[in-house]
Design an enzyme around this catalytic site. Sequence first.
Site, short mmCIF file in Angstrom:
data_model
loop_
_atom_site.label_atom_id
_atom_site.label_comp_id
_atom_site.label_asym_id
_atom_site.label_seq_id
_atom_site.Cartn_x
_atom_site.Cartn_y
_atom_site.Cartn_z
N SER A 170 0.86 -1.19 0.00
CA SER A 170 0.00 0.00 0.00
C SER A 170 0.89 1.23 0.00
CB SER A 170 -0.89 0.01 1.26
OG SER A 170 -1.54 1.27 1.42
N TYR A 183 -1.99 -0.70 10.51
CA TYR A 183 -2.07 -1.03 9.09
C TYR A 183 -0.83 -0.55 8.35
CZ TYR A 183 -3.73 -1.02 4.25
OH TYR A 183 -3.86 -1.22 2.89
#
Length: 278
Positions: A170, A183
Amino acid sequence: MTAHAEAENPGRTNAEQMLALYPEMAGKVAVVTGAAQGMGAGFAAGLATRGVNVVGADINEEQMAATAQEINDALAVSSLADKPGRVVGARVDVTNAAEHEALAQIALKEFGAIDFWINNAGIFPFALVDEISPEQISAVLDVNVEGVLFGSQAASRHMQAGGAIVNMSSVSATRIRRGRGAYCTSKAAVAHLTESLAVELGDKGIRVNAIAPGYIDTEMTRWVREDPAALAHALDVVPLHRLGSPEEVFGPLLFLLSDSARYVTGNSIAVDGGSRHV
């Protein structure tokens, strides 16, 4: 600065089918985790359209079976798929190494080989730094990091030289998002793990790369659509001033799996509309 309306973006829509032909992929076999919905389901469908046989796996076995059936039914009547592949649904808990090996065995039993493995399963928890619980950090590292490691281990045991693994990182691996500390940490680990895997599995002729999406319009980011302030912020900080679509992530995935990328390994390709630079 006001949010840019996505309708102002010229050219074709970001959700429009993007045609990319890689004829050498027909007849290959792929495993895709987290494939019951969202980006993973799109990956499975897109690969099967191009003749790749797919084992789609998810912890939600019932939903995965329904998704596999839906894809196969659509391919049976699709004008885009001349000789489509077949999608087989399976259950996997990506935090369990043994279940990855069982998943590999399903692919071998059904299709006789494993050419591609896409570690797509992931979770996206929210908590400010001082509120991250031991349970949350353990869960996100188990799914997002150990899931990638265990999947790659299973894949590498059965792949021949020329195989390719793609992990989902990501832009959060390098950019901070408030409330997403766990995350972001997990995706930074995925990016570095991808490089480690590429170095070691290169000895077997297996390539390992990652894709780092930004704001992509999926179930995981539905909260952006549903929060006007969040959507305005997203459209403002993305230089292209729109959300991406799963199709626009699938294009780089196809490239990384294809022979066109046979000398590409250990890289993370950002698919983020340029947001990592802002």
